[in-house]
Design an enzyme around this catalytic site. Sequence first.
Site, mmCIF file in Angstrom:
data_model
loop_
_atom_site.group_PDB
_atom_site.id
_atom_site.type_symbol
_atom_site.label_atom_id
_atom_site.label_comp_id
_atom_site.label_asym_id
_atom_site.label_seq_id
_atom_site.Cartn_x
_atom_site.Cartn_y
_atom_site.Cartn_z
ATOM 1 N N HIS A 1 -3.622 -1.726 6.881
ATOM 2 C CA HIS A 1 -3.985 -0.775 5.830
ATOM 3 C C HIS A 1 -5.395 -0.255 6.050
ATOM 4 O O HIS A 1 -5.676 0.917 5.877
ATOM 5 C CB HIS A 1 -3.874 -1.432 4.457
ATOM 6 N N HIS A 2 -6.310 -1.142 6.402
ATOM 7 C CA HIS A 2 -7.653 -0.712 6.787
ATOM 8 C C HIS A 2 -8.311 -1.787 7.638
ATOM 9 O O HIS A 2 -7.889 -2.948 7.652
ATOM 10 C CB HIS A 2 -8.529 -0.384 5.560
ATOM 11 N N HIS B 1 -5.768 4.924 -2.304
ATOM 12 C CA HIS B 1 -4.415 4.614 -1.860
ATOM 13 C C HIS B 1 -3.535 5.844 -2.108
ATOM 14 O O HIS B 1 -3.984 6.957 -1.892
ATOM 15 C CB HIS B 1 -3.915 3.361 -2.560
ATOM 16 N N HIS C 1 -6.849 -5.663 6.972
ATOM 17 C CA HIS C 1 -5.954 -5.791 5.814
ATOM 18 C C HIS C 1 -4.546 -5.435 6.283
ATOM 19 O O HIS C 1 -4.270 -4.289 6.637
ATOM 20 C CB HIS C 1 -6.416 -4.851 4.700
ATOM 21 N N HIS D 1 -11.932 6.901 0.458
ATOM 22 C CA HIS D 1 -10.837 5.930 0.543
ATOM 23 C C HIS D 1 -10.183 5.766 -0.820
ATOM 24 O O HIS D 1 -10.834 5.487 -1.818
ATOM 25 C CB HIS D 1 -11.332 4.574 1.028
ATOM 26 N N GLN E 1 -12.706 -7.242 9.611
ATOM 27 C CA GLN E 1 -11.683 -7.595 8.612
ATOM 28 C C GLN E 1 -10.507 -6.641 8.754
ATOM 29 O O GLN E 1 -10.684 -5.421 8.794
ATOM 30 C CB GLN E 1 -12.255 -7.484 7.196
ATOM 31 N N MET F 1 -7.757 2.222 -5.138
ATOM 32 C CA MET F 1 -9.164 2.039 -4.809
ATOM 33 C C MET F 1 -9.856 3.392 -4.913
ATOM 34 O O MET F 1 -9.251 4.431 -4.644
ATOM 35 C CB MET F 1 -9.358 1.464 -3.402
#
Length: 442
Positions: A71-72, A220, A147, A218, A145, A290
């Site tokens: 997702h990111h 969704h 996701h 950013h 990170q 978000m």
Amino acid sequence: MASVMIPLLLSVMVSGLLGHPPPWKEQQINMLMPGVKPTVPDTYLCKSVKMEDDHTYITGFIPNADANIAHHVLLYGCEEPGAEPGRIWNCGEMASSSAGPHAGPCRTGLNILYAWAMEAPRLSLPPDVSFNVGQATSTKYLVVQVHYKNVSKFLPPENGEDHSGLTLVTTQVPSQKQAGVYIMSTGGSLPSHTVEYFEVACEMTEDVEIFPFAFRTHAHSLGRVISGYRIRDGVWTEIGRKDPRLPEMFYNATNQGISVRRGDILAARCTMHDTTDHTVSIGATQKDEMCNFYIMYYVNKPPTLQVDSCFSPGPPYWYWKDYPDQEKLNLDAAPDTASVIPGTNSPLKRNVSQAYAFESSEEVEGVPGRFNDVLADDIIDQAIEELDPQSLLYLVQELAEEEEWQQQQQQQQEAQRQEMLLRERQRQMALGQIPALYGGRP
């Protein structure tokens, strides 16, 4: 001339003898997952790398990810990471047994350096601009990170593994301008079948002048347009505006060359359209929403900003109209294009005045405040004159009780707003989206 060439030739010879590239040659650092197999959707996995040199200068970012799976991808700079190098750990709210130990991306000194989503291409920083990292800086570790939105690839019968992440383009040659990232975000919720504004604003309090050169939005699936501004002397200047459904790369700032300094206000708005049959809140999963506006900037001389984030609790608890210094914000001068999707002409208008049970400040036809061409005060005065003394006394008592009830409601709303702000800040810190030392006024 000879005095300049001799040290240069010696540097090349020594580098060749030791097997190291010359300092001006670009190098790459791979920040890739080592064949992980997450089994729960919305798992966040992190990996850290220690920066061994005193100084390394990051000049570009090459993504290695598939938007159908990741997702990111975020890159954090840390003074101390959530786990030591060599370990993969769960660094989000969706803890699972397959994800290993659980902790935030950074234990101390968190700051965001880069973010990727939705098939955004590689990013190269402008000439003579770089992120300065290394043991002589506050960024001694880098943490990537990922996701994971879709984990079907890792389940039977495929039983695949993943190597998502980033490749960093670096050099040992110092740049004159140092880069940084400032992020604006909100909490809040969005009632079904409504258009809502998620707004945030903070005043710059540090004696640092920054020059925004790129921005990233950013959201969704419900985000329609996200816009960001600098406000100086009551004048709103656009930093960037974009439909977050497009590739989430860093785009060139709308107004190149503008600066932001102490006393200026940074503001952002996410315009959301909830087409579902249920309320959607800001959260960590793909089913949540978000609202993020990233500003990538440079400074002509260090340091970069110590406070690198701005947060508000979002709707229905906070809007631009709730900013404490309305005269300085000059909301009347806010651009009409703040909720206009680029490429279109008409703004998306907020239509949730009646959606929240305790928040209805707009006048609506058929209630006191709007009676077509007739003044409401005249109607009320005439009705009072026709009341007998006993009914008038009863009305006064009713009005007093109503006023007391309204005060209680306002107190409850403020308590709810403060509780929402606290919970949202705790959640954002748990996700590593804002530093533990939160700065800026909501």
